[in-house]
Write an enzyme that holds these catalytic residues in place. Structure first.
Site, short mmCIF file in Angstrom:
data_model
loop_
_atom_site.label_atom_id
_atom_site.label_comp_id
_atom_site.label_asym_id
_atom_site.label_seq_id
_atom_site.Cartn_x
_atom_site.Cartn_y
_atom_site.Cartn_z
N LYS A 156 17.82 -43.46 -4.76
CA LYS A 156 17.30 -42.11 -4.47
C LYS A 156 16.66 -42.09 -3.08
O LYS A 156 15.43 -42.07 -2.96
CB LYS A 156 16.31 -41.68 -5.55
CG LYS A 156 17.02 -41.23 -6.81
CD LYS A 156 16.07 -40.70 -7.86
CE LYS A 156 15.67 -39.28 -7.65
NZ LYS A 156 16.71 -38.30 -7.98
N1 PMP Z 1 22.58 -38.14 -9.46
C1 PMP Z 1 21.77 -37.66 -8.51
C2 PMP Z 1 22.30 -37.49 -7.14
C3 PMP Z 1 20.45 -37.34 -8.84
O1 PMP Z 1 19.62 -36.87 -7.89
C4 PMP Z 1 19.98 -37.51 -10.16
C5 PMP Z 1 18.57 -37.12 -10.52
N2 PMP Z 1 17.68 -38.17 -10.32
C6 PMP Z 1 20.87 -38.02 -11.10
C7 PMP Z 1 22.16 -38.33 -10.73
C8 PMP Z 1 20.40 -38.31 -12.50
O2 PMP Z 1 19.57 -39.44 -12.48
P1 PMP Z 1 18.43 -39.65 -13.57
O3 PMP Z 1 19.12 -39.53 -14.89
O4 PMP Z 1 17.95 -41.03 -13.34
O5 PMP Z 1 17.43 -38.61 -13.35
#
Ligand code: PMP
Length: 310
Positions: A156
């Site tokens: 992220k």
């Molecule tokens: N892909 C992206 C690009 C995201 O920003 C997110 C949100 N964090 C997700 C997938 C989903 O990740 P998570 O389930 O860990 O929130």
């Protein structure tokens, strides 16, 4: 974003207006900034706020910092304590979104600066996304997903989000609610802020973690819910674009998006263009697990108030 009184900056709770960094920090100049989005769910019966999969999020932040070669990292315990302190100070007793940043904050630092590493947290009220009950209409983007050899989609990093922003804004301009990005190989990657599942012939399918997607925590949770509550085993494999049109169900999954049903892709209706049965079952179980109204998997929930007795 709802305005709350306090934020956390470098381990101290400060008035929200004082949570600032300098315009010449590498975090601003080069996007040298990684983050986590975490949700807390209010359980009214128990008068408790449960943070979902907190440790997993904090470990992923550490991984993001490592990939970006930040000079210092923070321990999971330290980050966890800062989050709990901030929520208690703001007295949040409702569904909450926690945004946690780690960034390079060296005054006028170079592109390769690795410190000083700053850390900031915002915790604000947040409910369910719009149109979540009816399902949304999405398009496949002509923008390609960044590849792991150019920017690291697996983590992220704030700068990554310009890729999703371009795709999402194009889709909105074209009349869609959201968008799906393909990899540079032409296979399905993910949405701008969530991973994607399709269901074909009753089988849940999702792209592999080598498909230029974020290593999503919700994606794994969904796999486990399907296995434990629906006896369905997710297939992780490449998904082709036109396969999307053959799906009887599809949904985004992510901390912010939660389980967000998709009812059409490129204007092809999926199934009967209603939220499908597997997506419904998943959403019901997901809600129970995150909020603690379903007793299973207590290890996924960190109670905010019980621990301090307040
Ligand atoms: N892909 C992206 C690009 C995201 O920003 C997110 C949100 N964090 C997700 C997938 C989903 O990740 P998570 O389930 O860990 O929130």
């Amino acid at each position: 974003m709802a305005v709350v009184k306090y934020m956390s900056l470098n381990g101290k709770v400060v008035p929200t207006e004082d949570a600032r960094i300098h315009i010449l920090s590498p975090a601003v100049k080069y996007g040298t900034n990684v983050f986590e989005g975490i949700r807390g769910y209010w359980n009214a019966d128990r008068k408790e706020l449960y943070i979902f999969k907190l440790t997993e999020h904090l470990q992923r932040l550490q991984y993001s910092m490592k990939v970006m070669r930040f000079g210092d990292t923070f321990t999971v315990e330290y980050l966890r304590d800062c989050i709990l302190e901030l929520i208690k100070t703001n007295e949040l007793r409702e569904d909450t979104y926690i945004r946690l940043f780690a960034y390079v904050d060296d005054f006028d630092g170079e592109m390769t600066a690795t410190g000083t590493v700053g850390m900031a947290i915002a915790a604000t009220p947040k409910g369910r996304r719009e149109k979540a009950d009816a399902g949304i209409n999405v398009a496949v983007s002509s923008w390609q997903r960044i590849s792991d050899n150019s920017m690291p989609p697996r983590i992220k990093c704030v700068a990554n989000y310009n890729n999703g922003r371009l795709a999402w804004m194009q889709a909105k301009a074209d009349g869609y609610d959201n968008v799906i990005l393909l990899t540079q190989r032409g296979t399905v990657a993910e949405g701008p802020g969530a991973c994607l599942y399709i269901v074909r012939d009753g089988v849940p399918i999702t792209s592999t973690v080598a498909s230029d997607i974020l290593e999503s925590i919700t994606r794994r949770t969904v796999m486990q819910i399907f296995a434990e509550y629906a006896n369905k085993y997710t297939v992780e494999r490449d998904i082709g674009r036109t396969e999307l049109y053959a799906a009887e169900e599809a949904f985004y999954c992510g901390t912010g998006h939660e389980i967000l049903p998709i009812v059409s892709i490129d204007r092809h209706p999926l199934g009967d263009a209603q939220v499908g049965p597997l997506t419904r079952l998943l959403w019901e179980k997901y809600q129970g697990l995150v909020r603690g109204t379903l007793a299973d998997h207590p290890e996924w929930r960190t109670p905010v108030y019980a621990e301090s007795g307040s």
